[in-house]
Motif scaffolding. Sequence first.
Motif, PDB file in Angstrom:
ATOM      1  N   LEU A  16      38.211  40.587  18.280  1.00 23.63           N
ATOM      2  CA  LEU A  16      37.779  39.689  19.354  1.00 23.63           C
ATOM      3  C   LEU A  16      38.597  39.954  20.610  1.00 23.63           C
ATOM      4  N   GLU A  20      37.702  35.366  23.546  1.00 26.62           N
ATOM      5  CA  GLU A  20      36.938  34.989  22.356  1.00 26.62           C
ATOM      6  C   GLU A  20      37.853  34.380  21.294  1.00 26.62           C
ATOM      7  N   ASN A  83      27.849  41.421  10.514  1.00 26.27           N
ATOM      8  CA  ASN A  83      28.129  41.397  11.956  1.00 26.27           C
ATOM      9  C   ASN A  83      26.904  41.760  12.787  1.00 26.27           C
ATOM     10  N   ARG A  86      24.918  38.781  13.892  1.00 23.24           N
ATOM     11  CA  ARG A  86      25.468  37.881  14.911  1.00 23.24           C
ATOM     12  C   ARG A  86      24.910  38.216  16.291  1.00 23.24           C
ATOM     13  N   ARG A  87      24.619  37.197  17.057  1.00 22.82           N
ATOM     14  CA  ARG A  87      24.006  37.399  18.371  1.00 22.82           C
ATOM     15  C   ARG A  87      25.026  37.715  19.451  1.00 22.82           C
ATOM     16  N   SER A  88      26.295  37.433  19.196  1.00 24.64           N
ATOM     17  CA  SER A  88      27.304  37.527  20.249  1.00 24.64           C
ATOM     18  C   SER A  88      27.794  38.946  20.512  1.00 24.64           C
ATOM     19  N   ILE A  89      27.493  39.911  19.628  1.00 26.36           N
ATOM     20  CA  ILE A  89      28.019  41.259  19.837  1.00 26.36           C
ATOM     21  C   ILE A  89      27.130  42.043  20.797  1.00 26.36           C
ATOM     22  N   SER A  90      27.739  43.002  21.494  1.00 27.13           N
ATOM     23  CA  SER A  90      27.017  43.783  22.502  1.00 27.13           C
ATOM     24  C   SER A  90      26.187  44.881  21.849  1.00 27.13           C
ATOM     25  N   ARG A  94      26.759  47.029  18.403  1.00 28.53           N
ATOM     26  CA  ARG A  94      25.689  47.178  17.405  1.00 28.53           C
ATOM     27  C   ARG A  94      25.493  48.651  17.048  1.00 28.53           C
TER      28      ARG A  94
END
Length: 279
Positions: A16, A20, A83, A86-90, A94
Amino acid sequence: MQIKINEVLRAYIEPLTESEYQALERSILTEGCRDALVLWEDVLVDGHNRYQICQQHGIPFKVTENTSFRNLEDVKLWMIDNNLGRRSISDFQRGVLALRKKEIMAARALELAAEAAAEDARIAPQEGEAAPKKPAAMPLASREDIARAARLSTATLGQIEKIQKTATPELVEAVRAGTISINAAATVASLPEEVQLAAVAGGKKELQKAAKEVRELRAASRPAKEPKEPKAAPTVDYGDVPTDVAELRAENIALREKNAALLEEITVLQRRISELVSA
């Protein structure tokens, strides 16, 4: 239970950012640790940051053990899929995770092929015996499947792969920070290392300038497309057409012919430019 930390697993997922981590810490201090930590026997798999925060502030937490893991690769695949959900990763994160999954799946396919070959040799039928049926091999996820699971296009996944292979660490960090787009970074990654470093040092504008220059150079080096032969102008009988309309139509035909001649001149110039660039 004494929870163990595996440093390989701890570093497997990108850490993080400072902001974050602080946001997670505030949430846990306010609401407690709502999500259980995931273990593989006594090894921590998911929740390293939550575990650290809870230990630091004496906050209680729950644990759950995933008994489906057979080996470290199973754990890594679970971490990747978890992971990716999860929506928060760029998009870049990804792509990195998707490429890691691709490597694991490719290695597994090779292992299965080797095991199948060894098994075939062991149970080779004697003369006159029927060959035993082979077990179905585990399908290898295609590049398209892996890109789809990461919610990326195959083109973007290819650009991220290029960045990982040829970009300097400084350029990779610029992509992670959002200073440069994945598309532009893949373009800059084709430049020599010292040029990449200079572009990163110059900031966002210098990175965009470097990417633009590479694209323009590539465009100039491409052979010019041959223009299509203009269709012959049809013969028109202006006998029954008013004089002013007839004159306009005749002028239009003349302009088309002039335009065709200009196109031929442009083609010649483009060829000369291409020859100069490649010289």
